[in-house]
Design a protein around this motif. Sequence first.
Motif, PDB file in Angstrom:
ATOM      1  N   VAL A  14       0.880  -1.169   0.000  1.00  8.11           N
ATOM      2  CA  VAL A  14       0.000   0.000   0.000  1.00  8.11           C
ATOM      3  C   VAL A  14       0.913   1.214   0.000  1.00  8.11           C
ATOM      4  CG1 VAL A  14      -1.793   1.292   1.213  1.00  8.11           C
ATOM      5  CG2 VAL A  14      -1.806  -1.216   1.277  1.00  8.11           C
ATOM      6  N   LEU A  15       0.801   2.033  -1.046  1.00  8.94           N
ATOM      7  CA  LEU A  15       1.643   3.224  -1.170  1.00  8.94           C
ATOM      8  C   LEU A  15       0.899   4.439  -0.643  1.00  8.94           C
ATOM      9  CD1 LEU A  15       3.227   2.762  -4.708  1.00  8.94           C
ATOM     10  CD2 LEU A  15       4.006   1.893  -2.504  1.00  8.94           C
ATOM     11  N   PRO A  16       1.618   5.357   0.024  1.00  4.51           N
ATOM     12  CA  PRO A  16       0.953   6.540   0.560  1.00  4.51           C
ATOM     13  C   PRO A  16       0.541   7.513  -0.546  1.00  4.51           C
ATOM     14  CG  PRO A  16       3.320   6.683   0.899  1.00  4.51           C
ATOM     15  CD  PRO A  16       3.046   5.316   0.334  1.00  4.51           C
ATOM     16  N   ALA A  17      -0.488   8.297  -0.249  1.00  4.01           N
ATOM     17  CA  ALA A  17      -0.952   9.325  -1.183  1.00  4.01           C
ATOM     18  C   ALA A  17       0.219  10.216  -1.585  1.00  4.01           C
ATOM     19  CB  ALA A  17      -2.041  10.159  -0.524  1.00  4.01           C
ATOM     20  N   GLY A  18       0.251  10.619  -2.843  1.00  8.52           N
ATOM     21  CA  GLY A  18       1.296  11.514  -3.334  1.00  8.52           C
ATOM     22  C   GLY A  18       2.592  10.819  -3.704  1.00  8.52           C
ATOM     23  N   ALA A  19       2.650   9.503  -3.565  1.00  9.27           N
ATOM     24  CA  ALA A  19       3.880   8.781  -3.890  1.00  9.27           C
ATOM     25  C   ALA A  19       4.135   8.792  -5.399  1.00  9.27           C
ATOM     26  CB  ALA A  19       3.809   7.345  -3.393  1.00  9.27           C
ATOM     27  N   GLN A  20       5.401   8.763  -5.747  1.00 13.95           N
ATOM     28  CA  GLN A  20       5.806   8.598  -7.140  1.00 13.95           C
ATOM     29  C   GLN A  20       6.614   7.312  -7.208  1.00 13.95           C
ATOM     30  OE1 GLN A  20       8.388  11.595  -8.792  1.00 13.95           O
ATOM     31  NE2 GLN A  20       8.619  10.504 -10.704  1.00 13.95           N
ATOM     32  N   ILE A  21       6.164   6.368  -8.010  1.00 13.74           N
ATOM     33  CA  ILE A  21       6.878   5.111  -8.174  1.00 13.74           C
ATOM     34  C   ILE A  21       8.092   5.370  -9.055  1.00 13.74           C
ATOM     35  CG2 ILE A  21       6.751   2.745  -9.047  1.00 13.74           C
ATOM     36  CD1 ILE A  21       3.689   2.894  -8.452  1.00 13.74           C
ATOM     37  N   THR A  22       9.265   5.016  -8.544  1.00 17.40           N
ATOM     38  CA  THR A  22      10.495   5.239  -9.311  1.00 17.40           C
ATOM     39  C   THR A  22      11.001   3.980  -9.996  1.00 17.40           C
ATOM     40  OG1 THR A  22      11.821   4.937  -7.314  1.00 17.40           O
ATOM     41  CG2 THR A  22      11.216   7.202  -7.898  1.00 17.40           C
ATOM     42  N   ASN A  23      10.552   2.815  -9.508  1.00 16.96           N
ATOM     43  CA  ASN A  23      10.968   1.576 -10.149  1.00 16.96           C
ATOM     44  C   ASN A  23      10.132   0.413  -9.622  1.00 16.96           C
ATOM     45  OD1 ASN A  23      12.445  -0.054 -11.888  1.00 16.96           O
ATOM     46  ND2 ASN A  23      14.395   0.846 -11.261  1.00 16.96           N
ATOM     47  N   VAL A  24      10.027  -0.610 -10.432  1.00 12.29           N
ATOM     48  CA  VAL A  24       9.373  -1.859 -10.038  1.00 12.29           C
ATOM     49  C   VAL A  24      10.365  -2.977 -10.347  1.00 12.29           C
ATOM     50  CG1 VAL A  24       7.442  -3.430 -10.447  1.00 12.29           C
ATOM     51  CG2 VAL A  24       7.077  -0.953 -10.583  1.00 12.29           C
ATOM     52  N   PHE A  25      10.692  -3.763  -9.341  1.00 13.53           N
ATOM     53  CA  PHE A  25      11.620  -4.880  -9.511  1.00 13.53           C
ATOM     54  C   PHE A  25      10.857  -6.184  -9.346  1.00 13.53           C
ATOM     55  CE2 PHE A  25      14.225  -1.435  -7.697  1.00 13.53           C
ATOM     56  CZ  PHE A  25      15.162  -1.300  -8.700  1.00 13.53           C
ATOM     57  N   VAL A  26      11.098  -7.135 -10.241  1.00 18.15           N
ATOM     58  CA  VAL A  26      10.533  -8.477 -10.127  1.00 18.15           C
ATOM     59  C   VAL A  26      11.715  -9.441 -10.112  1.00 18.15           C
ATOM     60  CG1 VAL A  26       9.047 -10.218 -11.170  1.00 18.15           C
ATOM     61  CG2 VAL A  26       8.413  -7.793 -11.316  1.00 18.15           C
ATOM     62  N   ASP A  27      12.005  -9.957  -8.923  1.00 14.68           N
ATOM     63  CA  ASP A  27      13.123 -10.882  -8.749  1.00 14.68           C
ATOM     64  C   ASP A  27      12.570 -12.300  -8.682  1.00 14.68           C
ATOM     65  OD1 ASP A  27      15.062  -8.836  -8.697  1.00 14.68           O
ATOM     66  OD2 ASP A  27      14.575  -8.422  -6.609  1.00 14.68           O
ATOM     67  N   VAL A  28      12.810 -13.060  -9.744  1.00 15.73           N
ATOM     68  CA  VAL A  28      12.261 -14.410  -9.878  1.00 15.73           C
ATOM     69  C   VAL A  28      13.210 -15.397  -9.205  1.00 15.73           C
ATOM     70  CG1 VAL A  28      11.481 -16.170 -11.510  1.00 15.73           C
ATOM     71  CG2 VAL A  28      11.125 -13.735 -12.024  1.00 15.73           C
ATOM     72  N   THR A  29      12.689 -16.100  -8.191  1.00 15.18           N
ATOM     73  CA  THR A  29      13.511 -17.060  -7.447  1.00 15.18           C
ATOM     74  C   THR A  29      13.268 -18.499  -7.882  1.00 15.18           C
ATOM     75  OG1 THR A  29      11.849 -17.062  -5.683  1.00 15.18           O
ATOM     76  CG2 THR A  29      13.716 -15.546  -5.440  1.00 15.18           C
ATOM     77  N   ALA A  30      12.145 -18.739  -8.558  1.00 16.73           N
ATOM     78  CA  ALA A  30      11.846 -20.045  -9.165  1.00 16.73           C
ATOM     79  C   ALA A  30      11.125 -19.755 -10.476  1.00 16.73           C
ATOM     80  CB  ALA A  30      10.971 -20.900  -8.248  1.00 16.73           C
ATOM     81  N   ALA A  31      11.593 -20.351 -11.559  1.00 15.87           N
ATOM     82  CA  ALA A  31      11.047 -20.059 -12.893  1.00 15.87           C
ATOM     83  C   ALA A  31       9.553 -20.359 -12.967  1.00 15.87           C
ATOM     84  CB  ALA A  31      11.790 -20.866 -13.948  1.00 15.87           C
ATOM     85  N   PHE A  32       8.817 -19.482 -13.653  1.00 15.63           N
ATOM     86  CA  PHE A  32       7.397 -19.710 -13.941  1.00 15.63           C
ATOM     87  C   PHE A  32       7.348 -20.509 -15.239  1.00 15.63           C
ATOM     88  CE2 PHE A  32       7.327 -16.185 -11.066  1.00 15.63           C
ATOM     89  CZ  PHE A  32       6.128 -16.278 -10.375  1.00 15.63           C
ATOM     90  N   ASN A  33       6.667 -21.667 -15.219  1.00 13.15           N
ATOM     91  CA  ASN A  33       6.815 -22.608 -16.330  1.00 13.15           C
ATOM     92  C   ASN A  33       5.509 -23.041 -17.000  1.00 13.15           C
ATOM     93  OD1 ASN A  33       5.806 -24.228 -14.292  1.00 13.15           O
ATOM     94  ND2 ASN A  33       7.217 -25.903 -14.650  1.00 13.15           N
ATOM     95  N   ALA A  34       4.534 -22.151 -17.108  1.00 17.37           N
ATOM     96  CA  ALA A  34       3.312 -22.516 -17.855  1.00 17.37           C
ATOM     97  C   ALA A  34       3.723 -22.832 -19.291  1.00 17.37           C
ATOM     98  CB  ALA A  34       2.291 -21.387 -17.817  1.00 17.37           C
ATOM     99  N   GLY A  35       2.964 -23.706 -19.942  1.00 13.09           N
ATOM    100  CA  GLY A  35       3.359 -24.243 -21.240  1.00 13.09           C
ATOM    101  C   GLY A  35       3.514 -23.263 -22.372  1.00 13.09           C
ATOM    102  N   THR A  36       2.676 -22.227 -22.468  1.00  8.24           N
ATOM    103  CA  THR A  36       2.730 -21.331 -23.618  1.00  8.24           C
ATOM    104  C   THR A  36       3.175 -19.929 -23.237  1.00  8.24           C
ATOM    105  OG1 THR A  36       0.951 -22.605 -24.630  1.00  8.24           O
ATOM    106  CG2 THR A  36       1.415 -20.461 -25.587  1.00  8.24           C
ATOM    107  N   ASN A  37       2.394 -19.247 -22.412  1.00 10.51           N
ATOM    108  CA  ASN A  37       2.727 -17.878 -22.003  1.00 10.51           C
ATOM    109  C   ASN A  37       2.770 -17.770 -20.495  1.00 10.51           C
ATOM    110  OD1 ASN A  37       2.722 -16.688 -24.660  1.00 10.51           O
ATOM    111  ND2 ASN A  37       0.503 -16.892 -24.637  1.00 10.51           N
ATOM    112  N   ASN A  38       3.654 -16.920 -19.987  1.00 10.65           N
ATOM    113  CA  ASN A  38       3.777 -16.638 -18.562  1.00 10.65           C
ATOM    114  C   ASN A  38       3.772 -15.123 -18.404  1.00 10.65           C
ATOM    115  OD1 ASN A  38       4.640 -19.333 -17.067  1.00 10.65           O
ATOM    116  ND2 ASN A  38       5.626 -19.329 -19.077  1.00 10.65           N
ATOM    117  N   VAL A  39       2.843 -14.607 -17.592  1.00  4.16           N
ATOM    118  CA  VAL A  39       2.730 -13.160 -17.422  1.00  4.16           C
ATOM    119  C   VAL A  39       2.562 -12.831 -15.941  1.00  4.16           C
ATOM    120  CG1 VAL A  39       1.418 -11.071 -18.001  1.00  4.16           C
ATOM    121  CG2 VAL A  39       1.605 -12.938 -19.671  1.00  4.16           C
ATOM    122  N   ILE A  40       3.400 -11.926 -15.447  1.00  2.00           N
ATOM    123  CA  ILE A  40       3.245 -11.367 -14.107  1.00  2.00           C
ATOM    124  C   ILE A  40       2.801  -9.928 -14.308  1.00  2.00           C
ATOM    125  CG2 ILE A  40       4.428 -10.636 -11.998  1.00  2.00           C
ATOM    126  CD1 ILE A  40       6.404 -12.969 -12.484  1.00  2.00           C
TER     127      ILE A  40
END
Length: 125
Positions: A14-40
Amino acid sequence: TLAYTDTTAKTIAVLPAGAQITNVFVDVTAAFNAGTNNVITVQTAGGSSLASVTATAANITTGRATVVLTAAQMSTILNVGSTDLIIQAVFAGTGTTASTGAATITIQYVVLGSDGAANPTSTQA
């Protein structure tokens, strides 16, 4: 942590009002392995997408994933608004059902002060 079983939106921050997002990091620790497409997708509680990681016809492999931001997502990222913003994440896979996948999602942000200045500034430690 987001898992391959998190196929409905899961609150991650939950981000406070007035926040500016400067970056989004997605650190994958175990591969997502659906057969065709994988989307986070990282999104608001209202379902507006903020960022996404997509692997078409491939797994999302371990390591820091490349996050894609569109022009439409930039308006929310630049200022979350005058009320706190709930951030959620969700995994979607197509083809063969995923049997593995885990990621830690970090939202980096700054909050504007009452004078409109970012706190901390880039010169503060």
